[in-house]
Design a protein around this motif. Sequence first.
Motif, PDB file in Angstrom:
ATOM      1  N   TYR A   1      -2.941   6.121  -8.328  1.00 42.43           N
ATOM      2  CA  TYR A   1      -3.488   5.787  -7.011  1.00 42.43           C
ATOM      3  C   TYR A   1      -4.367   6.932  -6.523  1.00 42.43           C
ATOM      4  CZ  TYR A   1      -3.643   4.879  -1.971  1.00 42.43           C
ATOM      5  OH  TYR A   1      -4.065   4.650  -0.700  1.00 42.43           O
TER       6      TYR A   1
ATOM      7  N   GLY B   1     -14.356   1.472  -7.769  1.00 40.48           N
ATOM      8  CA  GLY B   1     -13.468   0.726  -8.648  1.00 40.48           C
ATOM      9  C   GLY B   1     -13.174   1.494  -9.915  1.00 40.48           C
TER      10      GLY B   1
ATOM     11  N   VAL C   1     -10.940   3.972   1.445  1.00 36.73           N
ATOM     12  CA  VAL C   1     -10.479   2.906   0.562  1.00 36.73           C
ATOM     13  C   VAL C   1      -9.474   3.474  -0.438  1.00 36.73           C
ATOM     14  CG1 VAL C   1     -11.166   1.203  -1.162  1.00 36.73           C
ATOM     15  CG2 VAL C   1     -12.658   1.672   0.776  1.00 36.73           C
TER      16      VAL C   1
ATOM     17  N   THR D   1      -7.175  -7.828  -5.316  1.00 35.32           N
ATOM     18  CA  THR D   1      -6.565  -7.375  -6.564  1.00 35.32           C
ATOM     19  C   THR D   1      -7.200  -8.094  -7.737  1.00 35.32           C
ATOM     20  OG1 THR D   1      -4.427  -6.826  -5.549  1.00 35.32           O
ATOM     21  CG2 THR D   1      -4.447  -7.254  -7.928  1.00 35.32           C
TER      22      THR D   1
ATOM     23  N   ASN E   1      -7.398  -1.128   2.444  1.00 32.47           N
ATOM     24  CA  ASN E   1      -8.097  -0.545   3.579  1.00 32.47           C
ATOM     25  C   ASN E   1      -7.162   0.469   4.224  1.00 32.47           C
ATOM     26  OD1 ASN E   1      -9.414   0.105   5.912  1.00 32.47           O
ATOM     27  ND2 ASN E   1      -9.813  -2.008   6.548  1.00 32.47           N
TER      28      ASN E   1
ATOM     29  N   TRP F   1       0.827  -1.210   0.000  1.00 31.03           N
ATOM     30  CA  TRP F   1       0.000   0.000   0.000  1.00 31.03           C
ATOM     31  C   TRP F   1       0.865   1.265   0.000  1.00 31.03           C
ATOM     32  CZ3 TRP F   1      -0.906   2.812   4.902  1.00 31.03           C
ATOM     33  CH2 TRP F   1      -1.691   3.946   4.721  1.00 31.03           C
TER      34      TRP F   1
ATOM     35  N   SER G   1      -5.983  -2.817  -7.633  1.00 31.68           N
ATOM     36  CA  SER G   1      -5.928  -3.281  -6.239  1.00 31.68           C
ATOM     37  C   SER G   1      -6.700  -2.344  -5.333  1.00 31.68           C
ATOM     38  CB  SER G   1      -4.470  -3.364  -5.763  1.00 31.68           C
ATOM     39  OG  SER G   1      -3.721  -4.246  -6.571  1.00 31.68           O
ATOM     40  N   PHE G   2      -7.276  -2.927  -4.247  1.00 27.13           N
ATOM     41  CA  PHE G   2      -8.006  -2.171  -3.239  1.00 27.13           C
ATOM     42  C   PHE G   2      -7.302  -2.332  -1.898  1.00 27.13           C
ATOM     43  CE2 PHE G   2     -11.012  -3.263  -6.530  1.00 27.13           C
ATOM     44  CZ  PHE G   2     -11.755  -2.105  -6.698  1.00 27.13           C
TER      45      PHE G   2
ATOM     46  N   ILE H   1      -7.270   2.903  -3.941  1.00 27.09           N
ATOM     47  CA  ILE H   1      -7.398   2.164  -5.194  1.00 27.09           C
ATOM     48  C   ILE H   1      -6.135   2.422  -6.027  1.00 27.09           C
ATOM     49  CG2 ILE H   1      -8.790   1.826  -7.273  1.00 27.09           C
ATOM     50  CD1 ILE H   1     -11.139   3.018  -5.702  1.00 27.09           C
TER      51      ILE H   1
ATOM     52  N   GLU I   1      -7.642   7.790  -3.276  1.00 27.71           N
ATOM     53  CA  GLU I   1      -8.339   7.309  -2.089  1.00 27.71           C
ATOM     54  C   GLU I   1      -9.729   7.932  -2.007  1.00 27.71           C
ATOM     55  OE1 GLU I   1      -5.954   8.102   1.332  1.00 27.71           O
ATOM     56  OE2 GLU I   1      -4.356   6.704   0.749  1.00 27.71           O
TER      57      GLU I   1
ATOM     58  N   HIS J   1      -4.130  -4.928   2.615  1.00 27.26           N
ATOM     59  CA  HIS J   1      -4.563  -5.203   1.244  1.00 27.26           C
ATOM     60  C   HIS J   1      -5.899  -5.940   1.283  1.00 27.26           C
ATOM     61  CE1 HIS J   1      -4.759  -8.008  -2.260  1.00 27.26           C
ATOM     62  NE2 HIS J   1      -4.440  -6.920  -2.919  1.00 27.26           N
TER      63      HIS J   1
END
Length: 540
Positions: A390, A404, A454, A478, A469, A325, A466-467, A456, A392, A475
């Motif tokens: 990336y 997504g 979240v 993915t 937290n 992350w 990929s997601f 992404i 959030e 993680h």
Amino acid sequence: MEDFPVSPGLLKRVPLPSSFFFLTHLLFLQHGVANSEEVKVIGPGESILAIVGEEVEFPCHLSQYQDAEDMEIRWFRSQSSDVVHLYKGRQELFSTQMAQFQNRTKLVTENISVGSVILELRSIVPSDEGRYGCSFLSDDFSGEAIWELEVAGLGSDPQISLEGFKEGGIQMRCSSNGWYPKPKVQWRNHQGQCLPPESEVIIRDVKGLFSLETSVITRGEAHSNMSCSIQNPLLIQKKEFVVHLADVFLPGTSPWKSAFLGTLVALPLLLALLTMLALYYLHKQQKGPKKLKKQTEKEQGKLTAQLKKLQTELDWRRTEGQAEWRAAQQYAVDVTLDAATAHPSLEVSEDAKSVSSRPAAAILAAGDPERFTEQTCVLSRERFSTGRHYWEVHVGQRSRWFLGACLAAVQRSGPARLSPAGGYWVMGLWNSCEYFVLDPHRVALTLRVPPRRVGIFLDCEAGKLSFFNVSDGSHIFTFTDTFSGALCAYFRPRAHDGGERPNPLTICSLRARGTCVPEENDTDCLLQPYEPSDPALGLW
């Protein structure tokens, strides 16, 4: 309306003002008929999946906003005469309601003045599955919408029992109940190979749910793992039970014959041995509690060591997820919402950073009726076709949402499915209790900490989405796929949110690494990433 013949002679005999009024009235009636033909009844628009024992909503509204309080509104099954719920004369009539729906329906009419109503159906059972519709009827209008209701039930955990020795092996039996539709059962050995069942019986109870019982005879090698898995074909979810068999339980050739002959020969010796054991037991009875205590302490020590080992492995995996992350954060980009792609039921903030569901009255008072067939989502202005990116999203305490990415040219109306096959790669939360992804079917996720934010990460060249937290730095999931075109960020706050705090979905400002600008009176963004705990504290 009756047709009145009009001839030139008749017009000559009628004074000009009367003739003009008559023609104007005729045109007005024709215009009214034309407008009524343009009104449509809009229902859910596609098939609905309901879970056994839970509740489902059937929303219906008119495409042109008008008062429906004096209309007849009917929900029916298969045909109009099979009444699920009837509203007529400004009241609900239950005398014609089918017996299976009595005391299970609730009508929500708070927006009926603008042509929108919702029927709630409680305590779903398998027999509810089928074709449904809703219709609006007045003196000058009639129309209806049709959809399919699918029902699914996830049964109980499998129960495995050892039935004894049979045909040179061990007979095992697996049972479960409460499934719908008919489940699929599979036995596997320690190598993952499928084993043919000795017997399999699947029956349907009076509630329409399936119960099953299957057995298998295993003759595998020592220390083998046997598993019984049961899968729901509609939910694409399964439950599995694994049992470990030690070699001491696996019989040799003709075990019953050998045991019988051996018993006959050794019977006198066994009687003598039992007598000696009884005397020994009486002699050592006083030492029994101490020995038991020592054995218990030994077992507790083994269990503690195993827990520490599991905790160490869990901490290592979390640390690995945090590293992934943090590496993704260096590719932070500024993402904004494209209000032009927003569904009429959504409201995008002026800074194009937040999206929320509008009140029901505002939804119907604004927006193009033709766009109500689109998905209730909004896309980003940015398009991503190369590189790594990336962003959030603060989801707060909403009980329903999807996040997504999707193809920029993806179909957003009609029966499109939110799956990679349909050009969507999303995860979501449903009713505050189930996190899941669609890959391509619904796959449930288990999260240790509910995410309030979240992250992404999109890697176009690697074909990965990929997601993470952000609340604990872990993680989540993915997707790995081949993207056939440019992608947009996807946001869907879900209308009719049932939560007490329907927060908007907000794109976080990543001015500094790992930071987010929190909203007023909201400390969720200030949560620190999870740090491994002391192994001595246990798993929880």
